[in-house]
Design an enzyme around this catalytic site. Structure first.
Site, PDB file in Angstrom:
ATOM      1  N   LYS A  66      13.978  48.673 -18.562  1.00 27.11           N
ATOM      2  CA  LYS A  66      14.775  50.113 -18.891  1.00 27.11           C
ATOM      3  C   LYS A  66      15.039  50.198 -20.347  1.00 27.11           C
ATOM      4  O   LYS A  66      14.691  51.523 -20.926  1.00 27.11           O
ATOM      5  CB  LYS A  66      15.627  50.571 -18.026  1.00 27.11           C
ATOM      6  CG  LYS A  66      15.347  50.514 -16.549  1.00 27.11           C
ATOM      7  CD  LYS A  66      16.455  50.974 -15.731  1.00 27.11           C
ATOM      8  CE  LYS A  66      16.085  51.101 -14.358  1.00 27.11           C
ATOM      9  NZ  LYS A  66      17.120  51.219 -13.267  1.00 27.11           N
ATOM     10  N   ASP A 102      18.517  57.886 -13.336  1.00 28.37           N
ATOM     11  CA  ASP A 102      19.545  57.144 -12.412  1.00 28.37           C
ATOM     12  C   ASP A 102      20.855  57.867 -12.383  1.00 28.37           C
ATOM     13  O   ASP A 102      21.530  57.899 -11.608  1.00 28.37           O
ATOM     14  CB  ASP A 102      19.698  55.830 -13.148  1.00 28.37           C
ATOM     15  CG  ASP A 102      18.671  54.791 -12.686  1.00 28.37           C
ATOM     16  OD1 ASP A 102      17.962  55.025 -11.669  1.00 28.37           O
ATOM     17  OD2 ASP A 102      18.332  53.736 -13.397  1.00 28.37           O
TER      18      ASP A 102
HETATM   19  P1  NAP Z   1      21.292  44.343 -14.502  1.00 27.51           P
HETATM   20  O1  NAP Z   1      21.113  45.283 -15.920  1.00 27.51           O
HETATM   21  O2  NAP Z   1      20.741  42.790 -14.574  1.00 27.51           O
HETATM   22  O3  NAP Z   1      23.046  44.029 -14.565  1.00 27.51           O
HETATM   23  C1  NAP Z   1      23.617  43.201 -13.543  1.00 27.51           C
HETATM   24  C2  NAP Z   1      25.119  43.432 -13.384  1.00 27.51           C
HETATM   25  O4  NAP Z   1      25.411  42.555 -12.376  1.00 27.51           O
HETATM   26  C3  NAP Z   1      25.748  42.912 -14.738  1.00 27.51           C
HETATM   27  O5  NAP Z   1      27.243  43.547 -14.942  1.00 27.51           O
HETATM   28  C4  NAP Z   1      26.111  41.692 -14.284  1.00 27.51           C
HETATM   29  O6  NAP Z   1      27.188  40.826 -14.984  1.00 27.51           O
HETATM   30  C5  NAP Z   1      26.516  41.658 -13.054  1.00 27.51           C
HETATM   31  N1  NAP Z   1      26.359  40.412 -12.165  1.00 27.51           N
HETATM   32  C6  NAP Z   1      25.274  39.974 -11.919  1.00 27.51           C
HETATM   33  N2  NAP Z   1      25.421  38.718 -10.831  1.00 27.51           N
HETATM   34  C7  NAP Z   1      26.846  38.724 -11.054  1.00 27.51           C
HETATM   35  C8  NAP Z   1      27.550  37.679 -10.528  1.00 27.51           C
HETATM   36  N3  NAP Z   1      27.230  36.701  -9.836  1.00 27.51           N
HETATM   37  N4  NAP Z   1      29.318  37.806 -10.770  1.00 27.51           N
HETATM   38  C9  NAP Z   1      29.691  39.007 -11.294  1.00 27.51           C
HETATM   39  N5  NAP Z   1      28.784  39.720 -12.177  1.00 27.51           N
HETATM   40  C10 NAP Z   1      27.286  39.709 -11.723  1.00 27.51           C
HETATM   41  O7  NAP Z   1      20.870  44.973 -13.393  1.00 27.51           O
HETATM   42  P2  NAP Z   1      20.979  46.523 -13.152  1.00 27.51           P
HETATM   43  O8  NAP Z   1      19.629  47.290 -13.465  1.00 27.51           O
HETATM   44  O9  NAP Z   1      22.103  47.177 -13.560  1.00 27.51           O
HETATM   45  O10 NAP Z   1      20.817  46.611 -11.624  1.00 27.51           O
HETATM   46  C11 NAP Z   1      22.355  46.100 -10.727  1.00 27.51           C
HETATM   47  C12 NAP Z   1      22.237  46.195  -9.368  1.00 27.51           C
HETATM   48  O11 NAP Z   1      21.933  47.584  -8.997  1.00 27.51           O
HETATM   49  C13 NAP Z   1      20.916  45.705  -8.597  1.00 27.51           C
HETATM   50  O12 NAP Z   1      21.255  45.191  -7.322  1.00 27.51           O
HETATM   51  C14 NAP Z   1      19.760  46.905  -8.353  1.00 27.51           C
HETATM   52  O13 NAP Z   1      18.987  46.673  -7.255  1.00 27.51           O
HETATM   53  C15 NAP Z   1      20.736  48.093  -7.974  1.00 27.51           C
HETATM   54  N6  NAP Z   1      20.209  49.315  -8.564  1.00 27.51           N
HETATM   55  C16 NAP Z   1      20.174  50.208  -7.625  1.00 27.51           C
HETATM   56  C17 NAP Z   1      19.748  51.466  -7.945  1.00 27.51           C
HETATM   57  C18 NAP Z   1      19.829  52.641  -6.997  1.00 27.51           C
HETATM   58  O14 NAP Z   1      19.068  53.667  -6.949  1.00 27.51           O
HETATM   59  N7  NAP Z   1      20.624  52.591  -5.675  1.00 27.51           N
HETATM   60  C19 NAP Z   1      19.367  51.742  -9.134  1.00 27.51           C
HETATM   61  C20 NAP Z   1      19.340  50.660 -10.276  1.00 27.51           C
HETATM   62  C21 NAP Z   1      19.938  49.465  -9.683  1.00 27.51           C
HETATM   63  P3  NAP Z   1      27.117  40.182 -16.554  1.00 27.51           P
HETATM   64  O15 NAP Z   1      26.911  41.379 -17.586  1.00 27.51           O
HETATM   65  O16 NAP Z   1      28.252  39.285 -16.526  1.00 27.51           O
HETATM   66  O17 NAP Z   1      25.873  39.400 -16.373  1.00 27.51           O
END
Ligand code: NAP
Length: 291
Positions: A66, A102
């Protein structure tokens, strides 16, 4: 001429978008297809170049591209420029414009399915990754009053809070680990991947929602499983909840409208996505499972 769209990511093969976008095309009788374009990083520029073809309407962009997609389009819509993330590309006569649906998709889901108008309200976002950034700036555009960002990596929360402050919204950064101020917000949103099936923190909670005040809307943007541990705990505490599927459909519906210029058939999209999630859950449980 048959038209084409698709999703660019890596991995992308488990995406639900092909299912509900194909259902939308079928519902409106469009001669169009939606493909999965799982793309390694080195092939990303040529993949984006192929979006310029006459029969291509554009694409969705997902993890982990993204942010990098901002540099691969010809122009950025303001909704993508603010978070620095593109999730939708539109091809107009060979020129690529990047959008981020989003944030607006999240806002619509909260308004329509969560019963909360974001204007003037306070939000606590758990996480500071790509999804949190899109949602935060969607909330800025919807005139939320306060946005707090709690993240495991505090520096990332501080970076997002500083960007929000620059856009004129009251914001603050918190550490997810030491979070003891979940009270006092109108809405708490899990934007981390904690609780996501198949992820490293499946079955876990980002924070205990029981610390939230009565009536706080608890949202989890994770949509597999449909009821995450965070939502289950909140429901047990009598708090209103909203899962991630409405946001997923709404962001896809906004992309559909950008590609086709048509009103998206939301009911058909929801039905297709829910059916597919049900099929996947039964396949996951395996034959002979009583559920
Ligand atoms: P990303 O950019 O990889 O960010 C991941 C986030 O989760 C970061 O804040 C990370 O913290 C945190 N995290 C991951 N594992 C963790 C753990 N074990 N303990 C604490 N914090 C943790 O991913 P993203 O694109 O933002 O997506 C995040 C989630 O949202 C995914 O599950 C995705 O499927 C979902 N999502 C849903 C939609 C929807 O339309 N419903 C749209 C987009 C995404 P750090 O910065 O400390 O690593």
């Amino acid at each position: 001429m048959s038209r084409l769209a698709g999703i660019i990511g890596n991995p992308a093969r488990h995406s639900l978008s092909p299912v509900f976008q194909a259902a939308a095309f079928a519902e409106l009788g469009l001669d169009a297809a939606y493909e999965i374009w799982e793309t390694p990083l080195q092939d990303l520029p040529s993949r984006f170049d192929r979006l310029r073809a006459r029969d291509c309407m554009g694409a969705n962009v997902t993890i982990p591209y993204k942010e990098v997609a901002c540099g691969l389009v010809d122009e950025l819509d303001r909704g993508a420029e603010l978070p620095g993330a593109v999730n939708t590309v539109v091809n107009t006569g060979g020129r690529l414009r990047g959008f981020n649906t989003d944030g607006a998709g999240f806002v619509r889901s909260v308004r329509e399915r969560g019963g909360l108008e974001p204007a003037g309200r306070s939000f606590l976002l758990l996480g500071a990754g790509g999804a949190a950034r899109g949602i935060a700036f969607g909330l800025v555009q919807a005139e939320a009053a306060v946005i707090a960002v709690a993240n495991r990596t505090l520096a990332r929360a501080e970076g997002l809070a500083a960007d929000l402050e620059r856009s004129g919204t009251r914001a603050r950064a918190l550490s997810l680990g030491g979070l003891n101020e979940a009270e006092g917000f109108d809405c708490i949103v899990n934007c981390t991947s904690i609780g996501m099936e198949g992820g490293g923190a499946a079955g876990q909670l980002p924070v205990d929602p029981r610390g939230a005040g009565a009536g706080t809307l608890i949202v989890d943007i994770v949509y597999v499983p449909t009821v995450t541990p965070f939502l289950r705990r909140a429901r047990e505490a009598g708090l209103p909840t909203l899962g991630g599927l409405p946001m997923l459909i709404q962001q896809g519906a906004l992309a559909f409208a950008l590609w086709t210029g048509l009103a998206p058939p939301l009911d058909a999209m929801f039905t297709a996505a829910e059916g597919e999630l049900g099929r996947r859950s039964r396949a996951h449980d395996g034959p002979g499972d009583a559920r």
